[in-house]
Design a protein around this motif. Structure first.
Motif, PDB file in Angstrom:
ATOM      1  N   HIS A   1     -19.369  64.541 -43.755  1.00 19.02           N
ATOM      2  CA  HIS A   1     -19.137  66.035 -43.645  1.00 19.02           C
ATOM      3  C   HIS A   1     -18.848  66.771 -45.087  1.00 19.02           C
ATOM      4  N   SER A   2     -18.995  65.721 -46.208  1.00 18.69           N
ATOM      5  CA  SER A   2     -18.860  66.351 -47.446  1.00 18.69           C
ATOM      6  C   SER A   2     -17.585  67.048 -47.512  1.00 18.69           C
ATOM      7  N   LEU A   3     -16.371  66.375 -47.128  1.00 12.93           N
ATOM      8  CA  LEU A   3     -15.104  66.990 -47.245  1.00 12.93           C
ATOM      9  C   LEU A   3     -14.356  65.957 -48.562  1.00 12.93           C
ATOM     10  N   PRO A   4     -13.652  66.792 -49.448  1.00 17.97           N
ATOM     11  CA  PRO A   4     -12.911  66.011 -50.347  1.00 17.97           C
ATOM     12  C   PRO A   4     -11.914  65.200 -49.666  1.00 17.97           C
ATOM     13  N   VAL A   5     -11.311  63.941 -49.894  1.00 21.64           N
ATOM     14  CA  VAL A   5     -10.491  62.907 -49.587  1.00 21.64           C
ATOM     15  C   VAL A   5      -9.627  62.703 -50.513  1.00 21.64           C
ATOM     16  N   THR A   6      -8.079  62.772 -50.176  1.00 20.09           N
ATOM     17  CA  THR A   6      -7.157  62.126 -50.857  1.00 20.09           C
ATOM     18  C   THR A   6      -6.517  60.918 -50.056  1.00 20.09           C
ATOM     19  N   ARG A   7      -6.279  59.914 -50.657  1.00 20.56           N
ATOM     20  CA  ARG A   7      -5.707  58.984 -49.878  1.00 20.56           C
ATOM     21  C   ARG A   7      -4.165  58.416 -50.476  1.00 20.56           C
ATOM     22  N   GLY A   8      -3.072  58.279 -49.669  1.00 21.53           N
ATOM     23  CA  GLY A   8      -1.949  58.132 -50.319  1.00 21.53           C
ATOM     24  C   GLY A   8      -1.116  57.195 -49.114  1.00 21.53           C
ATOM     25  N   PRO A   9       0.354  57.218 -49.354  1.00 22.26           N
ATOM     26  CA  PRO A   9       1.038  56.571 -48.594  1.00 22.26           C
ATOM     27  C   PRO A   9       1.189  57.219 -47.151  1.00 22.26           C
ATOM     28  N   GLU A  10       1.594  56.189 -46.247  1.00 21.74           N
ATOM     29  CA  GLU A  10       1.573  56.485 -44.673  1.00 21.74           C
ATOM     30  C   GLU A  10       2.776  57.332 -44.415  1.00 21.74           C
ATOM     31  N   ASP A  11       3.873  57.062 -44.845  1.00 19.98           N
ATOM     32  CA  ASP A  11       5.122  57.855 -44.405  1.00 19.98           C
ATOM     33  C   ASP A  11       5.487  58.844 -45.660  1.00 19.98           C
ATOM     34  N   ASP A  12       4.851  58.799 -46.729  1.00 14.82           N
ATOM     35  CA  ASP A  12       5.210  59.923 -47.720  1.00 14.82           C
ATOM     36  C   ASP A  12       3.875  60.803 -47.710  1.00 14.82           C
ATOM     37  N   VAL A  13       4.064  61.716 -46.996  1.00 14.30           N
ATOM     38  CA  VAL A  13       2.990  62.789 -46.609  1.00 14.30           C
ATOM     39  C   VAL A  13       3.151  63.607 -47.821  1.00 14.30           C
ATOM     40  N   LEU A  14       4.351  64.047 -48.358  1.00 10.76           N
ATOM     41  CA  LEU A  14       4.700  65.026 -49.128  1.00 10.76           C
ATOM     42  C   LEU A  14       3.884  64.439 -50.657  1.00 10.76           C
ATOM     43  N   ALA A  15       3.906  63.244 -50.729  1.00 10.36           N
ATOM     44  CA  ALA A  15       3.252  62.699 -52.003  1.00 10.36           C
ATOM     45  C   ALA A  15       1.662  62.783 -52.042  1.00 10.36           C
ATOM     46  N   ARG A  16       1.255  62.694 -50.581  1.00  9.93           N
ATOM     47  CA  ARG A  16      -0.279  62.781 -50.481  1.00  9.93           C
ATOM     48  C   ARG A  16      -0.442  64.203 -50.606  1.00  9.93           C
ATOM     49  N   TYR A  17       0.275  65.073 -50.358  1.00 10.68           N
ATOM     50  CA  TYR A  17      -0.181  66.613 -50.228  1.00 10.68           C
ATOM     51  C   TYR A  17      -0.113  66.961 -52.034  1.00 10.68           C
ATOM     52  N   GLN A  18       1.117  66.431 -52.627  1.00 14.63           N
ATOM     53  CA  GLN A  18       1.139  66.778 -54.164  1.00 14.63           C
ATOM     54  C   GLN A  18      -0.132  66.296 -54.831  1.00 14.63           C
TER      55      GLN A  18
ATOM     56  N   CYS B   1      -3.143  65.723 -53.779  1.00 11.60           N
ATOM     57  CA  CYS B   1      -4.015  66.180 -53.187  1.00 11.60           C
ATOM     58  C   CYS B   1      -4.313  67.681 -54.320  1.00 11.60           C
ATOM     59  N   ALA B   2      -3.252  68.230 -54.209  1.00 13.47           N
ATOM     60  CA  ALA B   2      -3.267  69.723 -55.009  1.00 13.47           C
ATOM     61  C   ALA B   2      -3.465  69.380 -56.258  1.00 13.47           C
ATOM     62  N   ALA B   3      -2.813  68.282 -56.899  1.00 16.48           N
ATOM     63  CA  ALA B   3      -2.950  67.975 -58.597  1.00 16.48           C
ATOM     64  C   ALA B   3      -4.420  67.701 -58.498  1.00 16.48           C
ATOM     65  N   ALA B   4      -5.020  66.684 -57.805  1.00 14.44           N
ATOM     66  CA  ALA B   4      -6.414  66.552 -58.024  1.00 14.44           C
ATOM     67  C   ALA B   4      -7.340  67.426 -58.209  1.00 14.44           C
ATOM     68  N   HIS B   5      -7.199  68.373 -57.391  1.00 15.07           N
ATOM     69  CA  HIS B   5      -7.866  69.537 -57.155  1.00 15.07           C
ATOM     70  C   HIS B   5      -7.575  70.997 -57.835  1.00 15.07           C
ATOM     71  N   ASP B   6      -6.186  70.706 -58.504  1.00 16.24           N
ATOM     72  CA  ASP B   6      -5.735  71.828 -59.267  1.00 16.24           C
ATOM     73  C   ASP B   6      -5.683  73.174 -58.549  1.00 16.24           C
ATOM     74  N   LEU B   7      -5.101  72.789 -57.155  1.00 16.17           N
ATOM     75  CA  LEU B   7      -4.667  73.970 -56.125  1.00 16.17           C
ATOM     76  C   LEU B   7      -3.491  74.777 -56.591  1.00 16.17           C
ATOM     77  N   ASP B   8      -3.482  76.099 -56.690  1.00 17.32           N
ATOM     78  CA  ASP B   8      -2.305  76.709 -56.661  1.00 17.32           C
ATOM     79  C   ASP B   8      -1.861  77.640 -55.370  1.00 17.32           C
ATOM     80  N   VAL B   9      -2.580  77.364 -54.180  1.00 17.28           N
ATOM     81  CA  VAL B   9      -1.990  77.946 -53.038  1.00 17.28           C
ATOM     82  C   VAL B   9      -2.510  76.821 -51.916  1.00 17.28           C
ATOM     83  N   ILE B  10      -1.443  76.440 -50.975  1.00 16.55           N
ATOM     84  CA  ILE B  10      -1.705  75.378 -50.174  1.00 16.55           C
ATOM     85  C   ILE B  10      -1.552  75.885 -48.888  1.00 16.55           C
ATOM     86  N   VAL B  11      -2.701  75.727 -47.788  1.00 17.63           N
ATOM     87  CA  VAL B  11      -2.278  76.151 -46.519  1.00 17.63           C
ATOM     88  C   VAL B  11      -2.273  74.649 -45.764  1.00 17.63           C
TER      89      VAL B  11
END
Length: 230
Positions: free
Chosen positions: A54-71, A73-83
């Motif tokens: 479906h042409s969706l960007p993916v970030t993969r990270g720790p199972e239990d540290d979802v906060l790290a996964r979000y950070q 992802c945000a860093a990889a795509h240079d996001l300034d606002v997260i929903v």
């Protein structure tokens, strides 16, 4: 994919399509870019395959540290606002999110946390949280409690820094008693019937709520289900 109460739930088929397909399709109506933050577990390879198809960007990270996964992802795509949304809410309305994002951006406040979850008036399953990269990075840097890292936003919405400001999206009629998230077989059955019998995937937020108002027998299918606690 390793949900304890309903394993593989987001790829379960309804009307011949996985729930995640409905979720993504409805989110796309927001006009916002969509990113999947999944685990490095081999069990989530199926989600990576779905994203590629479906042409969706993916970030993969720790199972239990979802906060790290979000950070990450945000860093990889240079996001300034997260929903933040979760993939077990296939009927979440992108139009509702788009309207909330406009309200968030108009505030022009990187210390603001805007959501419809702290004061619930929408059905569970319409949940979203909007916050800045600044707040996300701060939480990633300072959160040490395991539940803060597993559930992403408690460090922010519990105002551990003491510097977060809040705004809520409130519906005039409270329908928080309704449950449109998928965590159990009863939840799945409700979503299946709503989509297959009532084309719920084509309905707006207000049309979905009106449908539930009219069909108490559908609401009863999962009314007894309790949400898992943090």
């Amino acid at each position: 994919m390793t949900s304890t109460r309903l394993p593989g739930k987001v790829l379960r088929l309804v009307g011949g399509r996985p729930l995640l397909a409905y979720h993504i399709e409805r989110l796309q109506t927001s006009g916002l870019p969509i990113y999947l933050a999944i685990t490095t577990n081999a069990t989530d390879d199926a989600l990576a395959d779905f994203a590629a198809a479906h042409s969706l960007p993916v970030t993969r990270g720790p199972e239990d540290d979802v906060l790290a996964r979000y950070q990450q992802c945000a860093a990889a795509h240079d996001l300034d606002v997260i929903v933040r949304v979760t993939s077990d809410c296939p009927l979440l309305d992108g139009a509702l999110i788009a309207e909330a994002v406009q309200q968030y951006l108009a505030a022009n406040n990187p210390r603001l946390y805007l959501s419809n979850v702290l004061e619930r008036t929408y059905p569970r399953g319409f949940d979203f949280e909007i916050f800045s990269r600044e707040l996300l990075d701060e939480a990633h840097q300072h959160a040490t409690i395991a539940s803060d890292r597993e559930h992403v936003t408690p460090y922010i919405h519990q105002n551990r820094s003491g510097r977060v400001q809040f705004a809520q999206i409130i519906r005039s009629g409270n329908r928080s008693v309704y449950r449109l998230t998928v965590d159990t077989t009863e939840d799945f059955e409700l979503i299946r019937r709503l989509i297959e019998e009532h084309q719920a995937d084509t309905l707006t937020t207000e049309e979905l709520i009106a449908l539930l108002d009219e069909h108490s027998e559908l609401v009863a299918l999962n009314a007894h289900v309790e949400q898992k606690k943090l």
